[in-house]
Design a protein around this motif. Structure first.
Motif, short mmCIF file in Angstrom:
data_model
loop_
_atom_site.label_atom_id
_atom_site.label_comp_id
_atom_site.label_asym_id
_atom_site.label_seq_id
_atom_site.Cartn_x
_atom_site.Cartn_y
_atom_site.Cartn_z
N ASP A 36 0.58 -8.91 -1.44
CA ASP A 36 -0.65 -8.73 -0.66
C ASP A 36 -0.57 -7.46 0.18
O ASP A 36 -1.52 -6.66 0.22
CB ASP A 36 -0.90 -9.92 0.26
N ASN A 37 0.56 -7.26 0.86
CA ASN A 37 0.74 -6.07 1.70
C ASN A 37 0.73 -4.80 0.87
O ASN A 37 0.14 -3.79 1.27
CB ASN A 37 2.04 -6.18 2.51
N GLU A 40 -2.87 -3.95 -0.15
CA GLU A 40 -3.62 -3.30 0.93
C GLU A 40 -3.21 -1.84 1.07
O GLU A 40 -4.05 -0.96 1.27
CB GLU A 40 -3.39 -4.04 2.24
N TRP A 41 -1.92 -1.59 0.94
CA TRP A 41 -1.41 -0.22 1.06
C TRP A 41 -1.90 0.64 -0.11
O TRP A 41 -2.26 1.80 0.08
CB TRP A 41 0.11 -0.26 1.13
N GLN A 43 -4.64 0.52 -1.61
CA GLN A 43 -6.05 0.90 -1.44
C GLN A 43 -6.17 2.29 -0.84
O GLN A 43 -7.18 2.96 -1.03
CB GLN A 43 -6.77 -0.11 -0.54
N GLN A 44 -5.15 2.72 -0.13
CA GLN A 44 -5.16 4.04 0.51
C GLN A 44 -4.68 5.15 -0.43
O GLN A 44 -4.71 6.32 -0.06
CB GLN A 44 -4.26 4.02 1.75
N GLU A 51 -9.74 -3.52 -8.67
CA GLU A 51 -9.03 -4.59 -7.96
C GLU A 51 -7.98 -5.26 -8.83
O GLU A 51 -6.87 -5.54 -8.37
CB GLU A 51 -10.02 -5.62 -7.44
N ARG A 54 -4.97 -2.96 -9.20
CA ARG A 54 -4.23 -2.91 -7.94
C ARG A 54 -3.43 -4.19 -7.74
O ARG A 54 -2.26 -4.15 -7.35
CB ARG A 54 -5.19 -2.66 -6.78
N ASP A 55 -4.04 -5.34 -8.03
CA ASP A 55 -3.35 -6.62 -7.88
C ASP A 55 -2.16 -6.71 -8.84
O ASP A 55 -1.07 -7.16 -8.46
CB ASP A 55 -4.30 -7.79 -8.13
N SER A 58 0.59 -4.27 -7.57
CA SER A 58 1.26 -4.76 -6.36
C SER A 58 2.13 -5.96 -6.68
O SER A 58 3.23 -6.09 -6.14
CB SER A 58 0.24 -5.08 -5.27
#
Length: 106
Positions: A36-37, A40-41, A43-44, A51, A54-55, A58
């Motif tokens: 999860d962390n 979020e990172w 996304q930058q 999505e 990214r999931d 991560s």
């Protein structure tokens, strides 16, 4: 009649995995927190990831955090054989609650 104790990792009301030991369940939950962390990172990041990508990325990074830490400390990436690629949660004590939902740490 046998009594079985099972530890279930639940995220956002959805069962992710079931384990026979609390230690394994806690480790998997911690890995999902890391995913999860990382999501979020990411996304930058200066690139466009949808999505799901990214999931997936991560989750992969969190699942292989030992190798990622090794690389970040200046070590060379090691070739992964078939056994090393399997996630820790694939142990015999764990049963999958759903392969698609498990891969996404939403």
């Amino acid at each position: 009649m046998a009594v079985e104790v099972k530890y279930v990792v639940v995220r956002n009301g959805e069962e992710k995995m079931t384990f026979a030991s609390k230690k394994e369940a806690d480790a998997y939950d911690k890995m999902l927190d890391l995913a999860d962390n990382l999501g979020e990172w990411l996304q930058q990041a200066p690139l466009t990831l949808d999505e799901e990508q990214r999931d997936t990325l991560s989750f992969f990074l969190a699942e292989h955090k030992e190798m990622l830490t090794h690389i970040l400390r200046g070590g060379a990436p090691q070739q992964a054989d078939a056994k090393a690629v399997k996630p820790k949660s694939d142990k015999k004590a764990a049963t999958k609650a759903g392969s698609a939902s498990e891969k996404q740490a939403a």
